[in-house]
Design an enzyme around this catalytic site. Structure first.
Site, mmCIF file in Angstrom:
data_model
loop_
_atom_site.group_PDB
_atom_site.id
_atom_site.type_symbol
_atom_site.label_atom_id
_atom_site.label_comp_id
_atom_site.label_asym_id
_atom_site.label_seq_id
_atom_site.Cartn_x
_atom_site.Cartn_y
_atom_site.Cartn_z
ATOM 1 N N LYS A 80 -12.374 117.541 27.005
ATOM 2 C CA LYS A 80 -13.551 116.840 27.071
ATOM 3 C C LYS A 80 -13.666 115.514 26.285
ATOM 4 C CE LYS A 80 -17.447 117.010 24.171
ATOM 5 N NZ LYS A 80 -18.052 117.634 22.777
ATOM 6 N N SER A 155 -22.650 119.628 23.834
ATOM 7 C CA SER A 155 -22.510 117.943 24.365
ATOM 8 C C SER A 155 -21.538 118.591 25.257
ATOM 9 C CB SER A 155 -22.376 116.850 23.533
ATOM 10 O OG SER A 155 -21.183 117.321 22.735
ATOM 11 N N SER A 179 -22.013 122.775 21.071
ATOM 12 C CA SER A 179 -21.998 121.847 21.969
ATOM 13 C C SER A 179 -20.376 122.043 22.708
ATOM 14 C CB SER A 179 -20.869 120.662 21.356
ATOM 15 O OG SER A 179 -22.002 119.966 21.330
#
Lengths: 491, 93
Positions: A80, A155, A179
């Site tokens: 990420k 996210s 997330s």
């Protein structure tokens, strides 16, 4: 046999160690997949093929010499873009950091490098991890590999989409209010939010420091246990890191759920669940009973206040954390301002997107003179009540179970204009972050062809119990569906 | 209820230059979120201690020994503008 890009990490590691395939072959299979589907899925902000190739070559060389190659060697990973990677730009999904190239690695990245990290790229995300759909990325939205008209969740949507689409074998995400778990759920994967403090936050771009944790997104529970073992453990560079080394989660995986006391908080099974989510969760509960667990109703009476408290506390911490983006030391600067104040105001206006501004505003308001006690102070007290609710429930139960999200993946664009409804979709995951406890999401069914995730919550530092429960369920469910639109060649 | 002047004041505190359209939109949207947050005010929490952190860690100390750090060049490498080993900024006063 399945294509290499579709295999689980543990299976690939077996093949690699038996030298039946090479790390270069595995990587080329994944990169080939990226070439075919990335145009539609858009999991990555930055691809790091060259770095990955040289890692794969090193892994093969080590194995050829009979050396230990490391648990991450030759297993293509998506990271990420909220985690600092030395020499590789780290955008956090924001214009503010579009050209930011860290001069150091996050501790989790450093740990994985020591295990032969083979990083395919930096995965797309909601800007500064604020969002539940990855539509808040400043660059482009990511699509759900199961249905390109749906969001992958967020996210950590790029991380989850990459693993589901075969563009990576496993991934790192971060979880402040769901997330990791919600995108794992939307993409038919396993995602774990560790106990607060189990995994280092050093080098994780901060959103809400008392809630953020880094964790794994994988294709099954076994891979989740392996990756968590690589990430966890004390880090002197993070002052909120818990002391001690982490256990080997893999060894605790089998053993089943006989006698396990499973509580189902009634507040998380009430309104708002789609029929398919309810059915899949209830089916999993029956299965757990058949496997010997004792399932009964639990209650978290103050849960109704958790969402409100979270949407005061997280923005408050964010508004403080994001004050560092001032156009001076790193990140964007808008030139041409007459003085410092004007430079700050213009830089931040230009560098932050709508959702980030909204949360900075909300947090600044909640912390401002005259409102601090009513909002921030009160929300911190509500947090105490939530922690106490969980403590009470865990005196009767070993784990608590709920849906990960009240619905399967929603449509692209469906909630963009309605921030409150986007916030409400996090109702099942947020309480876990407030209490600092661990939780895992594991696939438990399909609704309308879209995956449904089951959330299993546990006591502080009882990740092993979560993994064992999830493993038993996974084995019994034999969830084998895979995303259709991007399943194979020529489609 | 949140008003336009509140949004303008908070934007100033947060060092965010908002457009006319943003001020209007945020006035409406922040109002909605705060309205939802109102429900926590109804709880009686006079006896409750606040939680600022999920785990109770005390200050963590380490021995004061020299360790490798960033070079000046590295520390300045992401600066929008630097000169002679300093960050360059617009005038302050």
């Amino acid at each position: 046999m399945d294509e290499l890009y579709a295999l689980k990490a543990w299976k690939l590691r077996e093949l690699l160690e038996r030298r039946e395939v090479s790390a270069v072959e595995v990587l080329e299979s994944v990169l080939g997949r990226v070439a075919r589907v990335e145009g539609e899925v858009r999991s990555y902000i930055t691809l790091t093929e060259e770095e990955a190739r040289s890692a794969a070559v090193s892994a093969d060389a080590a194995r050829a010499k009979g050396e230990e190659a490391g648990a991450a060697a030759g297993i293509p990973m998506a990271v990420k873009d909220v985690l600092c990677t030395r020499g590789v730009r780290t955008t956090c999904g924001s214009r503010m950091l579009e050209d930011y190239v860290p001069v150091y690695d996050a501790t989790v990245v450093q740990r994985l490098r020591l295990q032969g990290l083979t990083m395919v790229g930096k995965a797309n995300m909601d800007e500064f991890a604020m969002g539940s759909s990855t539509e808040n990325s400043a660059f482009f939205p990511t699509r759900n590999p199961w249905d390109l008209g749906k969001v992958p969740g967020g996210s950590s949507g790029g991380s989850a989409a990459a693993v589901a689409a075969g563009e990576a074998v496993w991934a790192l995400g971060s979880d402040t209010g769901g997330s990791i778990r919600q995108p794992a759920s939307f993409c038919g994967l396993v995602g774990l939010k560790p106990t607060y403090g189990l995994v280092s936050r050093y080098g994780l771009v901060a959103f809400a420091s008392s809630l953020d944790q880094v964790g794994p997104i994988t294709r099954d529970v076994r891979d989740c246990a392996t990756l968590l073992s690589l990430l966890a453990g004390h880090d002197p560079l993070d002052s909120t890191s818990l002391p001690g080394e982490a256990p080997d989660y893999l060894s605790a995986l089998e053993g089943g759920v006989r006698g396990l006391r499973v509580g189902v908080p009634r507040e998380l099974m009430q309104e708002g669940l789609t029929p398919g989510v309810r059915e899949a969760v209830e089916g999993s509960l029956r299965l757990l009973e058949e496997l010997g667990a004792e399932v009964s109703e639990a209650s978290l009476p103050n849960l109704d206040y958790a969402l409100s408290a979270y949407y005061i506390l997280a923005p408050a911490e964010a508004s403080s954390n994001l004050a560092r983006f001032d156009g001076v030391r790193y990140g964007l600067r808008v030139e041409g301002a007459e003085d410092m104040l004007e430079m700050y105001g213009r830089t931040r206006a230009c560098g932050f997107g709508a959702e980030v501004k909204r949360r900075i505003m909300l947090g600044t308001y909640a912390l401002s003179a005259g409102y601090y006690e009513a909002y921030y102070g009160q929300a911190q007290k509500v947090r105490t009540l939530i922690v106490a609710d969980f403590e009470k429930a865990f005196s009767r139960f070993d784990v608590l179970v709920s849906p990960t999200s009240p619905t399967p993946a929603f449509g692209l664009g469906e909630k963009v204009e309605d921030p409150l409804s986007m916030y409400l979709s996090d109702v099942c995951t947020i309480p876990v972050n407030l209490a600092g406890i661990p939780a895992i999401s594991v696939p438990c069914g399909l609704e309308g062809g879209l995956p449904v995730g089951l959330q299993i919550m546990g006591r502080v530092l009882e990740e092993a119990v979560l993994l064992r429960t999830a493993r038993a369920l996974e084995e019994a469910l034999d969830f084998r569906a895979s995303p259709d639109p991007v399943r194979g060649e020529g489609k | 209820m949140i008003e336009r002047k509140d949004v303008e004041y908070v934007a100033w505190l947060a060092r965010l230059e908002l457009s006319e359209e943003e001020i209007e939109r945020f006035t409406r949207q922040l109002g909605q979120v705060l309205e939802h947050a109102e429900k926590i005010k109804s709880l009686d929490t006079r006896e409750i201690k606040p939680t600022s952190h999920p785990i109770s860690l005390k200050n963590v100390m380490r021995d004061d020994v020299v360790r490798p750090g960033l070079t000046q060049e590295e520390a300045l490498s992401n600066a929008p503008r630097s000169e002679g080993g300093y960050f360059v900024v617009p005038r302050i006063i």
